[in-house]
Design an enzyme around this catalytic site. Sequence first.
Site, PDB file in Angstrom:
ATOM      1  N   LEU A 150      -4.141   5.017   8.248  1.00  0.00           N
ATOM      2  CA  LEU A 150      -2.889   5.405   7.612  1.00  0.00           C
ATOM      3  C   LEU A 150      -2.544   4.270   6.664  1.00  0.00           C
ATOM      4  O   LEU A 150      -2.386   3.123   7.095  1.00  0.00           O
ATOM      5  CB  LEU A 150      -1.784   5.601   8.651  1.00  0.00           C
ATOM      6  CG  LEU A 150      -0.449   6.134   8.130  1.00  0.00           C
ATOM      7  CD1 LEU A 150      -0.628   7.528   7.530  1.00  0.00           C
ATOM      8  CD2 LEU A 150       0.592   6.180   9.252  1.00  0.00           C
ATOM      9  N   ASP A 151      -2.455   4.579   5.379  1.00  0.00           N
ATOM     10  CA  ASP A 151      -2.285   3.535   4.375  1.00  0.00           C
ATOM     11  C   ASP A 151      -1.113   2.603   4.674  1.00  0.00           C
ATOM     12  O   ASP A 151      -0.126   3.012   5.288  1.00  0.00           O
ATOM     13  CB  ASP A 151      -2.088   4.164   2.993  1.00  0.00           C
ATOM     14  CG  ASP A 151      -3.342   4.847   2.475  1.00  0.00           C
ATOM     15  OD1 ASP A 151      -4.440   4.408   2.843  1.00  0.00           O
ATOM     16  OD2 ASP A 151      -3.202   5.817   1.704  1.00  0.00           O
ATOM     17  N   ARG A 152      -1.239   1.392   4.197  1.00  0.00           N
ATOM     18  CA  ARG A 152      -0.191   0.377   4.408  1.00  0.00           C
ATOM     19  C   ARG A 152       1.173   0.866   3.913  1.00  0.00           C
ATOM     20  O   ARG A 152       2.203   0.600   4.537  1.00  0.00           O
ATOM     21  CB  ARG A 152      -0.589  -0.910   3.676  1.00  0.00           C
ATOM     22  CG  ARG A 152       0.410  -2.048   3.792  1.00  0.00           C
ATOM     23  CD  ARG A 152      -0.021  -3.222   2.935  1.00  0.00           C
ATOM     24  NE  ARG A 152       0.957  -4.305   2.953  1.00  0.00           N
ATOM     25  CZ  ARG A 152       0.924  -5.355   2.146  1.00  0.00           C
ATOM     26  NH1 ARG A 152      -0.058  -5.464   1.257  1.00  0.00           N
ATOM     27  NH2 ARG A 152       1.855  -6.284   2.223  1.00  0.00           N
TER      28      ARG A 152
END
Length: 205
Positions: free
Chosen positions: A45-47
């Site tokens: 899950l992207d930053r």
Amino acid sequence: MTRLIRFNKPFDVLPQFTDRASADSPRATLSDYVDVPRVYPAGRLDRDSEGLMLLTDNGKLQAQISDPKHKMPKTYWVQVEGSPDRDALKALREGVELKDGLTRPAKARVIEEPQELWARTPPIRIRKSIPDTWIELTIREGRNRQVRRMTAAVGHPTLRLIRYGIGAWTLDGLSSGAWDDLQVPMIDTASRPSGKDRRKTPRRR
């Protein structure tokens, strides 16, 4: 005993337990929130995204959750710029042409701002002259930054992105930065957890 954990990842937290890229100014990682040894994320899950992550210490379960061949649905709450019309929603549902090809059919609908929504730090930048809208988008693939690229392709850039669900697991009852244990499903059968899953009390460090 196999463990399966759900975690509500805050904004600006790396989806990994270490940050080797910035020793001089370390960024927040999963280890700042989840104090459980030998568990690893089942998917990324992207930053700059928030919401549900699943972690486990079982490699087969990790693959069952994250491997695209299982086509496990992932549901997102997406705050977008502007007001998507029927054509934009239809395009999201039927497939959007991206640089890496046409997306698979998805579910997309306009929703009210989720009642259980938490404040983001820092807050998003909203232009007073342009409205914003929340949509719920469910996809069964996991290309790099796919949801953001899909909404941009139909003319509505993403302002805030929260993953609400993976299969039948959701964020319900879990505050930002908290985690809890889930009942482990049968690893050698269906990809989704049974409706009998029960969660334990959320915890914080």
